[in-house]
Design an enzyme around this catalytic site. Sequence first.
Site, PDB file in Angstrom:
ATOM      1  N   ARG A 115       0.830  -1.209   0.000  1.00  0.00           N
ATOM      2  CA  ARG A 115       0.000   0.000   0.000  1.00  0.00           C
ATOM      3  C   ARG A 115       0.865   1.260   0.000  1.00  0.00           C
ATOM      4  NH1 ARG A 115      -2.688  -1.010   5.367  1.00  0.00           N
ATOM      5  NH2 ARG A 115      -0.806  -2.273   5.565  1.00  0.00           N
TER       6      ARG A 115
ATOM      7  N   ALA B  84      -5.814  -0.964   7.909  1.00  0.00           N
ATOM      8  CA  ALA B  84      -6.540  -2.200   8.194  1.00  0.00           C
ATOM      9  C   ALA B  84      -7.328  -2.147   9.494  1.00  0.00           C
ATOM     10  CB  ALA B  84      -5.576  -3.384   8.239  1.00  0.00           C
TER      11      ALA B  84
ATOM     12  N   TRP C 103      15.935  -7.859   6.362  1.00  0.00           N
ATOM     13  CA  TRP C 103      16.266  -6.478   6.720  1.00  0.00           C
ATOM     14  C   TRP C 103      17.775  -6.246   6.583  1.00  0.00           C
ATOM     15  CZ3 TRP C 103      19.124  -4.544  10.990  1.00  0.00           C
ATOM     16  CH2 TRP C 103      19.059  -3.160  11.151  1.00  0.00           C
TER      17      TRP C 103
END
Length: 556
Positions: free
Chosen positions: A94, A273, A410
């Site tokens: 998103r 959400a 990461w």
Amino acid sequence: MKTDLEIAREVELEPIGEIAAKIGIKEDELIPWGRYKAKISLDIFKRINARKDGKLILVTTINPTSEGEGKTTVTIGLAQALAKLGKKVALAIREPSLGPTMGIKGGGTGGGYSQVLPMEDINLHFTGDMNAVTSAHNLLSALLDNHIYHGDKFHIDPRYIVWPRVMDMNDRNLRNIVVGLGGPVNGTPREDRFSITAASEVMAILCLSNDLNELKSRLSRIIAAYTYEEKPVTASDLNAVGAMALLLNDAIKPNLVQTVEHVPAFVHGGPFANIAHGTNSLIATKLGLKLADYFVTEAGFGSDLGAEKFFDIVCRQGIKPDVTVLVVSIRALKIHGGMSQKDAKAGKRGEGEIKKGLKNMEKHLENIALFGVPVVVAINRFPNDTEEEIKIIEKFCNEKGVAVAVSEVWSDGGEGGIELAGKVIDTIYNKKPSFKYLYSPEMGIKEKIETISKKIYGAGKIVYTVAAEDDIRIIKKLDMEDLLVCMAKTPYSLSDDPQLKGRPENFKITIKQIRISAGAGFIVPITGKITTMPGLPAHPAAEKMDIINGMAEGLF
């Protein structure tokens, strides 16, 4: 370890045309937005619509901490790992909202060596989609008040104007306001409110529409107010649909960017959400499934929010996942086991708390199983995590027969996700989904709400306020009981109380009110103390941001 911004600036980005070519997007289907960003013409579907869909991988998490558990980072890193294994892959996430970016959570472009780029652009104004949604939403607000000012032929009840204004920023002072003050020439005084743009029904409509025609159809059904006779006044009634669609004409086209390792990434749409349905646009997902053999996407927060809404709302539009990845952090498990957030963040050892916190993860595994989707657990490793702590989670998963892998995307990018990618592929081909919805649209409003609350959250009782009961009466009167349900709830607990950690049982869910999003196709029951306009923390991230010699500082 370098900062996200330092890592992002060291990457030599590839021209967006080269990124597009990796998944078969032709030059005349690309609408460049500078050298490293582009929108995709919806005409592409005329060429590719008959293709078989690729494999859909959904990434979700357990109930997170306020700083997040790295779900977006894992989504990006998993796609990079699949690319390293020679797979034709794309991903979608998103668009970040300025509220969290300037607040506590930071941007929404991943982290470390698993980011989408250019991160400064994406985290700030990007291609203008957020502004387009804000403008289209507020146009309807302006047309509504203008209609009242010029005579009000519908006889709108000012107490039942249900369309708020929106802005893409956290600002608690705008939750309840009065507009139209200053005398007759300045409008009709009334109470109003602001929501954040990510909670706008226009955002939900943009993300659930297949094309511009469907977008217009959905916009036309938006209920902005009610008359004194309780008749809905819609965007169509106010002649707003054409102009709203015009403002959204570019925003409906998916945005294409790239990851640190040059994997194609769609960044499109941005509903939260906890107060909306929490997934990227349906158009981006359907496009990615036609162009890639493996398509990775994420749903906001935990399986109790974004994933449930993905399964029960988005998947009814003709898609279904092949596998779900459940992201788990040791930090979050410690907090669900009783450790303070301060100690967990500092890396304090706590094997006992981890074991207790596994109850929360267990519930999220059960939630995913309710939908018949196979699952792989991804342990998102943080620098302070120890091998002993990781083994506790691995042992639990092995006993449950659930595939598990440590994700180090990461720190290591795609290379740190090879084990996870391998287990995802293995699960896709050896554990076929038997997908099913949690509820039928034909069920009653309360039955649907209670099914979600009891089966997904584990609630023992659902209580409705007088206002919520009246909202249900209106829904029945309008013959809208078949709308889907998009719960608004805290993401930090399975309950509607953010302080209730772990796996609480027999708790009460309170439905304060129920908002109708007729254009989006769902109702929004508001639970607990949740609000659609967040506030900033005591020390917002914005306080450390600046631009020096033309370079952004403080973004993360």
